[in-house]
Design a protein around this motif. Structure first.
Motif, mmCIF file in Angstrom:
data_model
loop_
_atom_site.group_PDB
_atom_site.id
_atom_site.type_symbol
_atom_site.label_atom_id
_atom_site.label_comp_id
_atom_site.label_asym_id
_atom_site.label_seq_id
_atom_site.Cartn_x
_atom_site.Cartn_y
_atom_site.Cartn_z
ATOM 1 N N ALA A 211 2.929 9.396 -5.750
ATOM 2 C CA ALA A 211 1.698 8.613 -5.654
ATOM 3 C C ALA A 211 1.959 7.162 -6.053
ATOM 4 O O ALA A 211 1.433 6.232 -5.432
ATOM 5 C CB ALA A 211 0.617 9.224 -6.531
ATOM 6 N N ASN A 212 2.764 6.952 -7.082
ATOM 7 C CA ASN A 212 3.135 5.587 -7.457
ATOM 8 C C ASN A 212 3.924 4.904 -6.345
ATOM 9 O O ASN A 212 3.727 3.718 -6.058
ATOM 10 C CB ASN A 212 3.947 5.605 -8.753
ATOM 11 N N PHE A 213 4.820 5.643 -5.727
ATOM 12 C CA PHE A 213 5.573 5.093 -4.595
ATOM 13 C C PHE A 213 4.623 4.666 -3.468
ATOM 14 O O PHE A 213 4.839 3.638 -2.820
ATOM 15 C CB PHE A 213 6.553 6.132 -4.046
ATOM 16 N N GLU A 214 3.595 5.470 -3.230
ATOM 17 C CA GLU A 214 2.623 5.143 -2.185
ATOM 18 C C GLU A 214 1.950 3.799 -2.466
ATOM 19 O O GLU A 214 1.676 3.014 -1.551
ATOM 20 C CB GLU A 214 1.569 6.244 -2.070
ATOM 21 N N GLY A 215 1.663 3.536 -3.745
ATOM 22 C CA GLY A 215 1.059 2.259 -4.111
ATOM 23 C C GLY A 215 1.975 1.088 -3.795
ATOM 24 O O GLY A 215 1.535 0.058 -3.252
ATOM 25 N N VAL A 216 3.255 1.234 -4.150
ATOM 26 C CA VAL A 216 4.225 0.169 -3.862
ATOM 27 C C VAL A 216 4.371 -0.016 -2.358
ATOM 28 O O VAL A 216 4.462 -1.144 -1.863
ATOM 29 C CB VAL A 216 5.588 0.505 -4.496
ATOM 30 N N TRP A 217 4.377 1.077 -1.619
ATOM 31 C CA TRP A 217 4.545 1.014 -0.161
ATOM 32 C C TRP A 217 3.439 0.189 0.479
ATOM 33 O O TRP A 217 3.677 -0.660 1.344
ATOM 34 C CB TRP A 217 4.558 2.430 0.400
ATOM 35 N N ARG A 218 2.212 0.407 0.047
ATOM 36 C CA ARG A 218 1.090 -0.312 0.638
ATOM 37 C C ARG A 218 1.020 -1.759 0.163
ATOM 38 O O ARG A 218 0.671 -2.663 0.932
ATOM 39 C CB ARG A 218 -0.212 0.445 0.360
ATOM 40 N N ALA A 219 1.341 -1.982 -1.102
ATOM 41 C CA ALA A 219 1.381 -3.359 -1.591
ATOM 42 C C ALA A 219 2.448 -4.154 -0.837
ATOM 43 O O ALA A 219 2.237 -5.329 -0.478
ATOM 44 C CB ALA A 219 1.669 -3.376 -3.093
ATOM 45 N N ARG A 220 3.586 -3.510 -0.586
ATOM 46 C CA ARG A 220 4.656 -4.185 0.156
ATOM 47 C C ARG A 220 4.255 -4.437 1.598
ATOM 48 O O ARG A 220 4.588 -5.483 2.176
ATOM 49 C CB ARG A 220 5.935 -3.348 0.106
ATOM 50 N N TYR A 221 3.537 -3.483 2.206
ATOM 51 C CA TYR A 221 3.094 -3.652 3.593
ATOM 52 C C TYR A 221 2.211 -4.890 3.723
ATOM 53 O O TYR A 221 2.396 -5.713 4.624
ATOM 54 C CB TYR A 221 2.332 -2.400 4.033
ATOM 55 N N LYS B 28 12.361 3.799 -10.574
ATOM 56 C CA LYS B 28 12.795 4.459 -9.341
ATOM 57 C C LYS B 28 12.232 3.738 -8.117
ATOM 58 O O LYS B 28 12.923 3.559 -7.104
ATOM 59 C CB LYS B 28 12.315 5.914 -9.321
ATOM 60 N N ALA B 29 10.968 3.349 -8.195
ATOM 61 C CA ALA B 29 10.326 2.684 -7.052
ATOM 62 C C ALA B 29 11.036 1.385 -6.711
ATOM 63 O O ALA B 29 11.254 1.066 -5.530
ATOM 64 C CB ALA B 29 8.852 2.428 -7.352
ATOM 65 N N ALA B 30 11.394 0.612 -7.744
ATOM 66 C CA ALA B 30 12.107 -0.644 -7.496
ATOM 67 C C ALA B 30 13.427 -0.381 -6.790
ATOM 68 O O ALA B 30 13.855 -1.151 -5.925
ATOM 69 C CB ALA B 30 12.343 -1.377 -8.822
ATOM 70 N N ASN B 31 14.056 0.736 -7.147
ATOM 71 C CA ASN B 31 15.324 1.094 -6.522
ATOM 72 C C ASN B 31 15.115 1.564 -5.093
ATOM 73 O O ASN B 31 15.780 1.103 -4.153
ATOM 74 C CB ASN B 31 15.996 2.188 -7.371
ATOM 75 N N VAL B 32 14.179 2.485 -4.897
ATOM 76 C CA VAL B 32 13.960 3.094 -3.580
ATOM 77 C C VAL B 32 13.515 2.062 -2.545
ATOM 78 O O VAL B 32 13.954 2.102 -1.387
ATOM 79 C CB VAL B 32 12.916 4.228 -3.686
ATOM 80 N N PHE B 33 12.673 1.109 -2.970
ATOM 81 C CA PHE B 33 12.143 0.128 -2.017
ATOM 82 C C PHE B 33 13.028 -1.115 -1.909
ATOM 83 O O PHE B 33 12.629 -2.108 -1.307
ATOM 84 C CB PHE B 33 10.723 -0.259 -2.396
ATOM 85 N N GLY B 34 14.221 -1.034 -2.480
ATOM 86 C CA GLY B 34 15.204 -2.098 -2.277
ATOM 87 C C GLY B 34 14.890 -3.399 -2.979
ATOM 88 O O GLY B 34 15.418 -4.449 -2.597
ATOM 89 N N LEU B 35 14.067 -3.350 -4.025
ATOM 90 C CA LEU B 35 13.745 -4.575 -4.746
ATOM 91 C C LEU B 35 14.877 -4.986 -5.668
ATOM 92 O O LEU B 35 15.073 -6.172 -5.950
ATOM 93 C CB LEU B 35 12.464 -4.384 -5.569
ATOM 94 N N GLY B 36 15.595 -4.001 -6.171
ATOM 95 C CA GLY B 36 16.639 -4.278 -7.152
ATOM 96 C C GLY B 36 16.063 -4.319 -8.554
ATOM 97 O O GLY B 36 14.900 -4.688 -8.763
ATOM 98 N N GLU B 37 16.854 -3.921 -9.537
ATOM 99 C CA GLU B 37 16.368 -3.883 -10.912
ATOM 100 C C GLU B 37 16.000 -5.267 -11.425
ATOM 101 O O GLU B 37 15.162 -5.409 -12.311
ATOM 102 C CB GLU B 37 17.414 -3.233 -11.821
#
Length: 580
Positions: free
Chosen positions: A156-166, A255-264
């Motif tokens: 669910a947290n990943f979903e939030g990042v996905w939409r914010a990034r979109y 994890k989200a920063a890693n998965v979405f390619g933002l980098g630490e």
């Protein structure tokens, strides 16, 4: 017996399976309706399992083997951690509610995959209604809110990042297209933080097509090429957006920063105050620093119920600050990670909300102002694993990238297969939430009263613990229903207190009488809180961490006076034994 005990007792099996006969009959009724449904549908079809086959020696032998293996499994499971009992106060799991069990079971028999209405005609509608119930609980308009169920809070947290990034990627792509066409310098911060109405206005005014946006997207195109174009158009090196997450965050955010390619490097922790909550001055400084560096803020995260001690960030103050930015045209995505504390919103609007401290109450009421929120029904919703939920306040906030799957009907307007990170999704969790909402309801009169009872139990336990052992040092304040404490003598160094607390916890680990958990707060994030805690017993900080015993009060029967009278003295006696 209190009304609250009666209410809870009607919706849970009970520590001694007190409601066993009723639950057995309900399970049998579910099975009978399932059997009848299968018999009635296509009744004229021949049976591949006629009686002579079912009664044959080989068939009966196979059934006996299965029965033996089932018995073997149930015997094995009898050694599982008994999370149903009030003696289990270790982690964020407890007794399951009867409506959740029945909803989960009834739906499991039909095995719907909520990825598409092609395979979930009914279960998909149940998910819609369950999401609307949860949306109403957190204060969103159920008619406008969107969302879906996930495997848990992490997704669910990943979903939030996905939409914010979109949204950010779309807006930044538009800004890049306009800058390259006009020759005017690109302001990445201003472009990335526009809202959808401004986006539509500018796209129409400059005749920017979807194809041109895709060619300028760092998500859909080559991110290195797009970064070079942004750098050239803005006149400064493009280093990408940042994610602002408080130091009390769940591990899923890194994890989200890693998965979405933002980098630490793009994962910026926001400092905490002396109460372990997000510090508003620190948030202001982080946003100012990011914008000064020419870096948009992908999202600001608030936590409503931390994993360690249940603290609730000042969501209302964060909303107020982000509203000020919106007044200047900078729309920063705000996601509330309420995986633990979100269900406390059920207390709002009735007498039950008085159990909440004023700050926590205001914070929970402000969740409705955030762009998106994470809930975990498999925690305080008393729903079986695995069941998380992701909600947004309106359809615009639910927008994300579209993907093609030729074997699924795209014409089904309510299908979520292209709107979710996960593909296949069981409908069992949604049904468990739906039946809970249809019976207990997610308002203050029933579910809210159970939530209030968990806070009452935390208050009772804290007071009894403090009064029953002079070494107990409670971690304060407590915003929800989690008790954390260390064991220290006046003047102890932190390392001495840590050793004593760790020794007591080690004693509880093999102890069959009670299950507790341990958490460790690091000075890197909780420095002020640790100092305040140690000063409380005139101690000396000589270590970088604080070791705590952690007790989670979500079992609905802890508020029973007979249970309290029986269990509390025993717990204090066990604690004394494990200290020594």
């Amino acid at each position: 017996m209190s009304d609250k005990t009666v209410s809870a007792g009607a919706y849970f099996l009970g520590p001694k399976s007190e409601n066993a006969s009723w639950l057995r009959s309900e399970f049998q009724a579910v099975l009978d309706r399932w059997f009848d449904w299968r018999r009635a549908l296509f009744a004229d079809d021949p049976s591949p399992l006629p009686e002579q086959v079912r009664l044959s020696p080989d068939f009966l032998a196979e059934r006996e083997i299965m029965a033996q293996r089932v018995r073997e499994l149930t015997e094995l499971m009898a050694g599982e951690v008994p999370k149903y009992t009030p003696r289990y106060i270790g982690h964020m799991v407890s007794e399951l509610s009867v409506p959740a069990l029945l909803g989960h079971f009834a739906t499991l028999l039909h095995n719907p995959n909520n990825t598409s209405r092609d395979v979930a005609r009914v279960s998909g509608r149940v998910e819609d209604e369950a999401i609307a119930m949860l949306a109403g609980m957190v204060g969103y308009d159920p008619a406008a809110a969107q969302g879906h169920f996930t495997s848990g809070g992490t997704l669910a947290n990943f979903e939030g990042v996905w939409r914010a990034r979109y949204r950010m990627d779309h807006c930044l792509s538009l800004g890049l297209c306009i800058a390259e066409r006009s020759g005017k310098p690109l302001d990445p911060v201003a472009s990335a933080h526009m809202d959808w109405s401004r986006f539509s206005e500018l796209a129409a005014a400059h005749d920017i097509s979807e194809a041109k946006l895709r060619a300028a997207s760092s998500v859909l195109g080559n991110p290195f090429e797009i970064a070079a174009r942004i750098s050239e158009a803005s006149g400064r090196d493009w280093r990408g957006p940042v994610l602002l997450v408080p130091g009390n965050k769940h591990f899923s955010w890194l994890k989200a920063a890693n998965v979405f390619g933002l980098g630490e490097e793009a994962f910026w922790p926001v400092a905490l105050d002396a109460q372990g909550r997000l510090s508003l001055p620190a948030l202001n400084a982080a946003i100012a620093r990011a914008h000064s560096d020419g870096r948009p803020v992908l999202a600001v995260i608030s936590v409503a119920g931390t994993t360690e001690a249940g603290e609730i960030d000042p969501v209302d103050a964060v909303c107020d600050r982000l509203d000020e930015y919106r007044q200047s045209g900078l729309h920063i995505w705000h996601h509330v990670d309420a995986a633990w504390g979100g269900f406390l919103c059920a207390m709002l609007g009735g007498d039950a909300e008085d159990r909440l401290e004023a700050g926590a109450r205001s914070a929970l009421k402000a969740i409705r102002r955030a762009n998106s929120v994470t809930l975990d029904p498999h925690k305080l919703g008393y729903v079986p694993y695995s069941c998380g939920a992701f909600l947004v306040r309106d359809r615009d906030s639910y927008a994300n990238s579209l993907f093609a799957a030729p074997y699924i009907d795209r014409a089904a307007a309510n299908d979520r297969w292209m709107m979710t990170l996960e593909g296949s999704r069981s409908g069992a969790g949604a049904a468990a939430v739906w039946l809970t909402g249809k019976t207990l309801t997610f308002g203050p009169d029933r579910f809210g009263r159970i939530m209030a009872g968990t806070i009452d139990s935390r208050v009772f336990f804290s007071r009894a613990l403090r009064d029953g052992n002079p070494l107990v040092r409670l971690l304060e304040p407590a915003d929800s229903n989690i008790v954390c404490f260390s064991l220290a003598r006046p003047g102890d160094t932190l390392s001495e207190a840590n050793a004593r607390t760790a020794r007591a916890f080690a004693g509880f680990v093999p102890d069959p009488a009670f299950s507790v958990s341990r958490t460790v707060l690091a000075a890197e994030n909780y420095g002020e809180m640790i100092n305040t805690h140690v000063v409380g017993y005139d101690g000396v900080v000589d270590a970088p961490t604080l070791v705590l015993i952690r007790c989670v009060f979500m079992n609905p029967f802890w508020e029973n006076e007979d249970f309290r009278a029986a269990l509390m003295p025993e717990f204090l006696a066990r604690l004394e034994t494990h200290i020594n």
